[in-house]
Design an enzyme around this catalytic site. Structure first.
Site: not given
Ligand code: KIV
Length: 285
Positions: A53-54, A92, A122, A124, A191
């Site tokens: 989600d970055s 994500d 993934k 969090e 992280e």
């Molecule tokens: O969204 C992302 O890029 C991440 C990584 C930094 C692990 O969660």
């Protein structure tokens, strides 16, 4: 020589391959958000591609990841899957797509799996997401955990800060990692946490740890595509190594293009199409 082209069979990486590789070799994970970057990462034999989600920050120019939506994640995941043959694609789950209820988590993970084509998700968080992880794993969706600096909680963490600097904080992280392992995650992202905690978690878990700002003792590493290639210049976290400065290379190529168009040297003959001479004569009459 036969006209038949050689069929090279590519064996896709699975979540089980990742889980069972602990201790055998270091694992690699890199983000990608579109078809072209995914082909590049996949061809370089990176084990896992994270549609992170970055993308809200590096692709869409937002200040954080909080406003990323499920529709955006599905859209980018589809593009990445189209460009991937071998790497395991992990999508994500964005902010508030899994926190409200287990049902929400199942419905939204199913979208990333069925519509997007990801082969793992993934999410969090620690103890608070254990029921969601348990339900997803039971329904056949492999899950990656993510603890330490969890960017979706940046508002309550007070910024993008290193986590677990006290003994108490370190113990909480260790407990969270163990709870996620027991719930069934096949690997876990650590992280921005101090090296000794990441090393201890890595020793105590039987699943691989994937570090980002968590030191070299993790079982693998993850970076953001734009950070690794020097494509994102708004800020560069301490844990990033820029292996190239593609922003500089790209800027110089774009400036060359502008200059050549303005001076008339692009397009040249080799970039242009000719016409048969007799047709040209008829046309010019
Ligand atoms: O969204 C992302 O890029 C991440 C990584 C930094 C692990 O969660």
């Amino acid at each position: 020589m036969s006209k038949q082209t050689a069929v090279t069979s590519v064996k896709p990486v699975t979540s089980l391959d990742i889980r069972h590789s602990k201790g055998d070799r270091k694992l690699t994970m890199l983000t990608a958000y579109d078809y072209s970057s995914a082909t590049l990462v996949d061809e370089c034999d990176i084990d896992m591609i994270l549609v992170g989600d970055s993308l809200g920050m590096v692709m869409l120019g937002r200040d954080d990841t909080i406003s990323v939506t499920m529709d955006e994640m599905v859209h980018h995941t589809k593009a990445v899957v189209r460009g991937t043959k071998r790497s395991l694609v992990i999508a994500d789950m964005p902010f508030m797509s899994y926190e409200i209820s287990v049902e929400d988590a199942l419905r939204n993970a199913a979208r990333l799996f069925q519509e997007g084509g990801a082969r793992a998700v993934k999410l969090e968080g620690g103890h608070s997401v254990v029921p969601q992880v348990t339900a997803l794993v039971r329904s056949g969706i492999p899950v990656v955990g993510h603890i330490g600096l969890t960017p979706q909680r940046v508002a309550s963490l007070g910024g993008f800060k290193v986590q677990g600097k006290t003994a108490e904080g370190a113990n909480t992280l260790l407990e969270e990692a163990k709870a996620l392992e027991a719930a069934g995650v096949f690997c876990i992202v650590l992280e921005a946490i101090p090296v000794p905690i990441a090393a201890r978690i890595t020793q105590e878990l039987s699943i691989p740890t994937i570090g980002i700002g968590a030191g070299a003792e993790c079982d693998g590493q993850v970076l953001v595509f734009h950070d690794l290639l020097g494509l994102f210049d708004r800020f560069v976290p301490k844990f990033v190594k820029q292996y190239a400065n593609l922003r500089e290379t790209a800027a110089s190529a774009i400036s060359d293009y502008k200059r050549e168009v303005e001076e008339g040297s692009f397009p040249a003959k080799e970039h242009s199409f000719a016409m048969p001479e007799h047709e040209k004569e008829k046309f010019e009459k």
